[in-house]
Design an enzyme around this catalytic site. Structure first.
Site, PDB file in Angstrom:
ATOM      1  N   SER A  26     -16.470 -99.630   0.381  1.00 38.27           N
ATOM      2  CA  SER A  26     -17.062 -98.293   0.547  1.00 38.27           C
ATOM      3  C   SER A  26     -16.040 -97.166   0.389  1.00 38.27           C
ATOM      4  O   SER A  26     -14.879 -97.297   0.793  1.00 38.27           O
ATOM      5  CB  SER A  26     -17.674 -98.212   1.952  1.00 38.27           C
ATOM      6  OG  SER A  26     -17.949 -96.881   2.303  1.00 38.27           O
ATOM      7  N   GLU A  40     -15.955 -94.773   2.210  1.00 36.82           N
ATOM      8  CA  GLU A  40     -15.551 -94.397   3.578  1.00 36.82           C
ATOM      9  C   GLU A  40     -14.148 -94.916   3.884  1.00 36.82           C
ATOM     10  O   GLU A  40     -13.469 -94.393   4.769  1.00 36.82           O
ATOM     11  CB  GLU A  40     -16.535 -94.964   4.600  1.00 36.82           C
ATOM     12  CG  GLU A  40     -17.811 -94.165   4.749  1.00 36.82           C
ATOM     13  CD  GLU A  40     -17.588 -92.774   5.316  1.00 36.82           C
ATOM     14  OE1 GLU A  40     -17.065 -92.661   6.435  1.00 36.82           O
ATOM     15  OE2 GLU A  40     -17.940 -91.796   4.640  1.00 36.82           O
ATOM     16  N   TYR A  65     -16.584 -98.262  11.350  1.00 36.59           N
ATOM     17  CA  TYR A  65     -17.207 -98.839  10.144  1.00 36.59           C
ATOM     18  C   TYR A  65     -16.178 -98.929   9.016  1.00 36.59           C
ATOM     19  O   TYR A  65     -16.013 -99.979   8.374  1.00 36.59           O
ATOM     20  CB  TYR A  65     -18.391 -97.963   9.715  1.00 36.59           C
ATOM     21  CG  TYR A  65     -18.909 -98.256   8.320  1.00 36.59           C
ATOM     22  CD1 TYR A  65     -19.737 -99.351   8.076  1.00 36.59           C
ATOM     23  CD2 TYR A  65     -18.567 -97.432   7.235  1.00 36.59           C
ATOM     24  CE1 TYR A  65     -20.210 -99.621   6.791  1.00 36.59           C
ATOM     25  CE2 TYR A  65     -19.034 -97.696   5.957  1.00 36.59           C
ATOM     26  CZ  TYR A  65     -19.856 -98.791   5.736  1.00 36.59           C
ATOM     27  OH  TYR A  65     -20.320 -99.053   4.455  1.00 36.59           O
TER      28      TYR A  65
HETATM   29  P1  NAP Z   1     -28.575-100.939   4.560  1.00 43.07           P
HETATM   30  O1  NAP Z   1     -29.784-100.373   3.909  1.00 43.07           O
HETATM   31  O2  NAP Z   1     -28.182-100.490   5.912  1.00 43.07           O
HETATM   32  O3  NAP Z   1     -28.760-102.534   4.574  1.00 43.07           O
HETATM   33  C1  NAP Z   1     -27.926-103.359   5.342  1.00 43.07           C
HETATM   34  C2  NAP Z   1     -28.435-104.772   5.234  1.00 43.07           C
HETATM   35  O4  NAP Z   1     -27.587-105.640   6.004  1.00 43.07           O
HETATM   36  C3  NAP Z   1     -29.866-104.971   5.774  1.00 43.07           C
HETATM   37  O5  NAP Z   1     -30.549-105.870   4.929  1.00 43.07           O
HETATM   38  C4  NAP Z   1     -29.614-105.605   7.140  1.00 43.07           C
HETATM   39  O6  NAP Z   1     -30.675-106.429   7.582  1.00 43.07           O
HETATM   40  C5  NAP Z   1     -28.417-106.491   6.783  1.00 43.07           C
HETATM   41  N1  NAP Z   1     -27.697-106.961   7.967  1.00 43.07           N
HETATM   42  C6  NAP Z   1     -27.119-106.218   8.943  1.00 43.07           C
HETATM   43  N2  NAP Z   1     -26.578-107.011   9.872  1.00 43.07           N
HETATM   44  C7  NAP Z   1     -26.810-108.291   9.483  1.00 43.07           C
HETATM   45  C8  NAP Z   1     -26.517-109.562  10.018  1.00 43.07           C
HETATM   46  N3  NAP Z   1     -25.850-109.684  11.172  1.00 43.07           N
HETATM   47  N4  NAP Z   1     -26.902-110.679   9.342  1.00 43.07           N
HETATM   48  C9  NAP Z   1     -27.585-110.564   8.180  1.00 43.07           C
HETATM   49  N5  NAP Z   1     -27.914-109.384   7.615  1.00 43.07           N
HETATM   50  C10 NAP Z   1     -27.538-108.265   8.267  1.00 43.07           C
HETATM   51  O7  NAP Z   1     -27.299-100.716   3.624  1.00 43.07           O
HETATM   52  P2  NAP Z   1     -27.229-100.360   2.049  1.00 43.07           P
HETATM   53  O8  NAP Z   1     -27.220 -98.891   1.900  1.00 43.07           O
HETATM   54  O9  NAP Z   1     -28.190-101.196   1.321  1.00 43.07           O
HETATM   55  O10 NAP Z   1     -25.741-100.848   1.730  1.00 43.07           O
HETATM   56  C11 NAP Z   1     -25.479-102.176   1.322  1.00 43.07           C
HETATM   57  C12 NAP Z   1     -24.018-102.482   1.567  1.00 43.07           C
HETATM   58  O11 NAP Z   1     -23.213-101.560   0.847  1.00 43.07           O
HETATM   59  C13 NAP Z   1     -23.581-102.382   3.017  1.00 43.07           C
HETATM   60  O12 NAP Z   1     -22.576-103.344   3.210  1.00 43.07           O
HETATM   61  C14 NAP Z   1     -22.979-100.991   3.104  1.00 43.07           C
HETATM   62  O13 NAP Z   1     -22.048-100.939   4.147  1.00 43.07           O
HETATM   63  C15 NAP Z   1     -22.346-100.870   1.741  1.00 43.07           C
HETATM   64  N6  NAP Z   1     -22.210 -99.529   1.192  1.00 43.07           N
HETATM   65  C16 NAP Z   1     -23.289 -98.703   1.115  1.00 43.07           C
HETATM   66  C17 NAP Z   1     -23.157 -97.467   0.515  1.00 43.07           C
HETATM   67  C18 NAP Z   1     -24.333 -96.526   0.367  1.00 43.07           C
HETATM   68  O14 NAP Z   1     -24.108 -95.344   0.091  1.00 43.07           O
HETATM   69  N7  NAP Z   1     -25.555 -97.022   0.492  1.00 43.07           N
HETATM   70  C19 NAP Z   1     -21.913 -97.085  -0.018  1.00 43.07           C
HETATM   71  C20 NAP Z   1     -20.845 -97.960   0.070  1.00 43.07           C
HETATM   72  C21 NAP Z   1     -21.004 -99.190   0.656  1.00 43.07           C
HETATM   73  P3  NAP Z   1     -31.897-105.833   8.473  1.00 43.07           P
HETATM   74  O15 NAP Z   1     -32.931-105.369   7.479  1.00 43.07           O
HETATM   75  O16 NAP Z   1     -32.326-107.018   9.261  1.00 43.07           O
HETATM   76  O17 NAP Z   1     -31.344-104.710   9.312  1.00 43.07           O
HETATM   77  O1  F7E Z   2     -23.616 -88.910   6.320  1.00 41.50           O
HETATM   78  C1  F7E Z   2     -23.267 -85.558   7.704  1.00 41.50           C
HETATM   79  C2  F7E Z   2     -22.362 -86.626   8.253  1.00 41.50           C
HETATM   80  O2  F7E Z   2     -24.770 -90.856   7.353  1.00 41.50           O
HETATM   81  C3  F7E Z   2     -23.178 -88.082   5.278  1.00 41.50           C
HETATM   82  C4  F7E Z   2     -23.250 -95.017   4.406  1.00 41.50           C
HETATM   83  O3  F7E Z   2     -24.108 -95.580   3.436  1.00 41.50           O
HETATM   84  O4  F7E Z   2     -22.098 -93.711   2.761  1.00 41.50           O
HETATM   85  C5  F7E Z   2     -22.834 -93.630   3.964  1.00 41.50           C
HETATM   86  O5  F7E Z   2     -22.043 -93.063   4.994  1.00 41.50           O
HETATM   87  C6  F7E Z   2     -22.617 -86.798   5.851  1.00 41.50           C
HETATM   88  C7  F7E Z   2     -21.588 -86.999   6.977  1.00 41.50           C
HETATM   89  O6  F7E Z   2     -23.540 -91.102   5.152  1.00 41.50           O
HETATM   90  C8  F7E Z   2     -26.267 -85.482   9.722  1.00 41.50           C
HETATM   91  O7  F7E Z   2     -21.548 -86.118   9.298  1.00 41.50           O
HETATM   92  C9  F7E Z   2     -24.837 -84.063   8.974  1.00 41.50           C
HETATM   93  O8  F7E Z   2     -20.544 -86.099   6.765  1.00 41.50           O
HETATM   94  O9  F7E Z   2     -25.661 -89.891   5.197  1.00 41.50           O
HETATM   95  P1  F7E Z   2     -24.503 -90.230   6.052  1.00 41.50           P
HETATM   96  P2  F7E Z   2     -22.001 -91.489   5.296  1.00 41.50           P
HETATM   97  O10 F7E Z   2     -21.506 -91.330   6.652  1.00 41.50           O
HETATM   98  O11 F7E Z   2     -21.275 -90.772   4.199  1.00 41.50           O
HETATM   99  C10 F7E Z   2     -20.905 -94.498   2.823  1.00 41.50           C
HETATM  100  C11 F7E Z   2     -20.265 -94.508   1.449  1.00 41.50           C
HETATM  101  C12 F7E Z   2     -21.129 -95.841   3.395  1.00 41.50           C
HETATM  102  O12 F7E Z   2     -20.440 -96.802   3.058  1.00 41.50           O
HETATM  103  C13 F7E Z   2     -22.037 -95.920   4.575  1.00 41.50           C
HETATM  104  O13 F7E Z   2     -22.504 -97.265   4.755  1.00 41.50           O
HETATM  105  O14 F7E Z   2     -23.692 -86.069   6.434  1.00 41.50           O
HETATM  106  N1  F7E Z   2     -24.454 -85.277   8.523  1.00 41.50           N
HETATM  107  N2  F7E Z   2     -25.933 -84.165   9.701  1.00 41.50           N
HETATM  108  C14 F7E Z   2     -25.329 -86.185   8.967  1.00 41.50           C
HETATM  109  N3  F7E Z   2     -25.387 -87.526   8.779  1.00 41.50           N
HETATM  110  C15 F7E Z   2     -26.429 -88.178   9.353  1.00 41.50           C
HETATM  111  N4  F7E Z   2     -26.541 -89.506   9.157  1.00 41.50           N
HETATM  112  N5  F7E Z   2     -27.363 -87.521  10.103  1.00 41.50           N
HETATM  113  C16 F7E Z   2     -27.324 -86.194  10.337  1.00 41.50           C
HETATM  114  O15 F7E Z   2     -28.182 -85.614  11.008  1.00 41.50           O
END
Ligand code: NAP
Ligand code: F7E
Length: 371
Positions: free
Chosen positions: A141, A143, A170
């Site tokens: 990520s 992050e 995280y």
């Molecule tokens: P998400 O919607 O939160 O999905 C997370 C998945 O992980 C869900 O299917 C959840 O299952 C499963 N999970 C959580 N804990 C588990 C456990 N103990 N055993 C088995 N499965 C488990 O996340 P996403 O946005 O699709 O992201 C996919 C991956 O990419 C994650 O690793 C995330 O950290 C990473 N990532 C995401 C982003 C982004 O912007 N979306 C960017 C960079 C990296 P349940 O349905 O049961 O909760």
């Molecule tokens: O926050 C600000 C918050 O939770 C984005 C995950 O998929 O991307 C995601 O992480 C920004 C932050 O995403 C609210 O403070 C303001 O600056 O949508 P977010 P994230 O933290 O960037 C990365 C790449 C991952 O890997 C992660 O799994 O938005 N913000 N107000 C807020 N954020 C949330 N959630 N809720 C608010 O009300």
């Protein structure tokens, strides 16, 4: 796309892939892609008392999709999934506790799912002696960069060479998992890749992430306007005062709560999840495993997202409809993310296909239609 490895899937029969996190946003898009490419897909789903298959509902009857029970934090369940599917040639580890704010409240659980889970898969691959037969993808990520960036003379950016400076439990767990992937690649010769994905969104995004929280709210607010037959110009001006947390219109009994957000000054490089899963797949089709930054190269603030999203319902003074609430601020923030996708472009021939405006519009339209 030919594979020179010893992998059994390189026979003419169907390729098999295992996905953890298949019920999540990315897992569901990846399953769509792999099934379209004629893979057999094994999706690992953790046991739950409620149905978690909403995002893959449209795939549930597909004969090439099999769901198996497993928890990424439990080594034996991951070992058994792999043991029973030793003919799989690709393993996509997408499972994680992926909410950054939640990771401050639950650092141990986040560590277990996000870091230990990755180790569990890597260890099971080696214990079953599959390291020369299976290719591994880890969901790293942006992050992990946290507060760190490089500068190219006129703007800040992050790419594969930027150092990590994680700002949340995280991100720390993701950094450790990322290092584990490198170690298993070097130590065991595993074809392992880590996609350092910047934020990617879409209509399947979890409702607690900021983009979807905004578009969901707009969908519901639009419904409130339509139900009461009012236009934004009919909103009572006094309620747009920053101390008022409800929205009223003259002659209407019903009111609507303002959108409560935290820090809206952070910048993110937002892309579309449907584009990003193609990059995951492409990484596993290369001759060797590697790390790739996947992003759009553009950065926008949450203010800009709000501006674009509210435009879809013809509101320009969006700041009057939100409340900044301390409960949504984080103990530490990642202020600015903008990736450079040069390596993904040159090696994977991957590029994002959805613009920022298209992404926002797609999400708002979806939430208006489904509210
Ligand atoms: P998400 O919607 O939160 O999905 C997370 C998945 O992980 C869900 O299917 C959840 O299952 C499963 N999970 C959580 N804990 C588990 C456990 N103990 N055993 C088995 N499965 C488990 O996340 P996403 O946005 O699709 O992201 C996919 C991956 O990419 C994650 O690793 C995330 O950290 C990473 N990532 C995401 C982003 C982004 O912007 N979306 C960017 C960079 C990296 P349940 O349905 O049961 O909760
Ligand atoms: O926050 C600000 C918050 O939770 C984005 C995950 O998929 O991307 C995601 O992480 C920004 C932050 O995403 C609210 O403070 C303001 O600056 O949508 P977010 P994230 O933290 O960037 C990365 C790449 C991952 O890997 C992660 O799994 O938005 N913000 N107000 C807020 N954020 C949330 N959630 N809720 C608010 O009300």
């Amino acid at each position: 796309m030919s594979c020179k490895g010893k992998c059994s899937c390189r026979k003419p029969s169907k390729k098999k892939a295992i996905i953890t996190g298949i019920t999540g946003q990315d897992g569901s898009h990846l399953a769509d892609l792999l099934l379209y490419l004629n893979y057999e897909v094994v999706g690992v789903v953790r046991r739950s008392s409620t149905d978690t298959t909403q995002r893959i509902k449209h795939l549930l009857g597909n004969k090439n999709l099999k769901l198996v029970e497993g928890d990424i934090t439990d080594y034996s369940s991951i070992f058994n999934v792999l043991k029973e599917n030793q003919d799989a040639c690709e393993f996509y580890n997408l499972a994680a506790q992926s909410h950054v704010a939640a990771s401050f409240k639950n650092p141990e659980a986040t560590w277990d799912a996000t870091c230990k889970g990755c180790f569990n898969v890597l260890r099971a691959i080696v214990d079953l002696d599959l390291q020369n037969r299976i290719r591994f993808y880890q969901a790293s990520s942006s992050e992990m960069f946290g507060k760190s960036y490089d500068e190219d003379g006129y703007a800040k950016y992050q790419d594969e060479k930027t150092k990590f400076l994680p700002q949340s439990p995280y991100a720390i767990a993701k950094c450790a998992a990322h290092e584990a992937v490198r170690l298993y690649r070097d130590a065991y010769g595993l074809h392992a890749s880590a996609g350092i994905l910047f934020n990617h969104e879409g209509p399947r995004r979890g409702e607690q992430f900021v983009t979807r929280k905004i578009t969901k709210w707009i969908g519901k607010f639009n419904k409130f306007l339509k139900r009461n037959n009012i236009l934004p110009k009919d909103i009572t001006k006094s309620c747009l005062d920053k101390d008022c947390d409800m929205i009223f219109a003259s002659g209407i009994q019903e009111s609507f709560p303002k959108l409560r957000l935290g820090n809206i000054d952070a910048y993110r490089d937002w892309g579309y999840a449907g584009d990003y899963v193609k990059a995951m797949w492409l990484m596993l089709q290369q001759n060797r495993g590697d790390d790739y930054v996947i992003c759009t190269g553009e950065s926008h603030s949450i203010r800009e997202f709000l501006e674009e999203a509210f435009k879809c319902i013809e509101i320009s003074d969006w700041y009057n409809y939100i409340i900044q609430d301390p409960q949504f601020y984080r103990p530490a923030e990642v202020d600015y993310l903008r990736g450079k996708n040069f390596k993904a472009g040159s090696k994977l021939k991957w590029k994002p296909e959805t613009t920022f405006k298209q992404l926002v519009t797609m999400m708002v339209e979806h939430d208006i239609k489904n509210s």
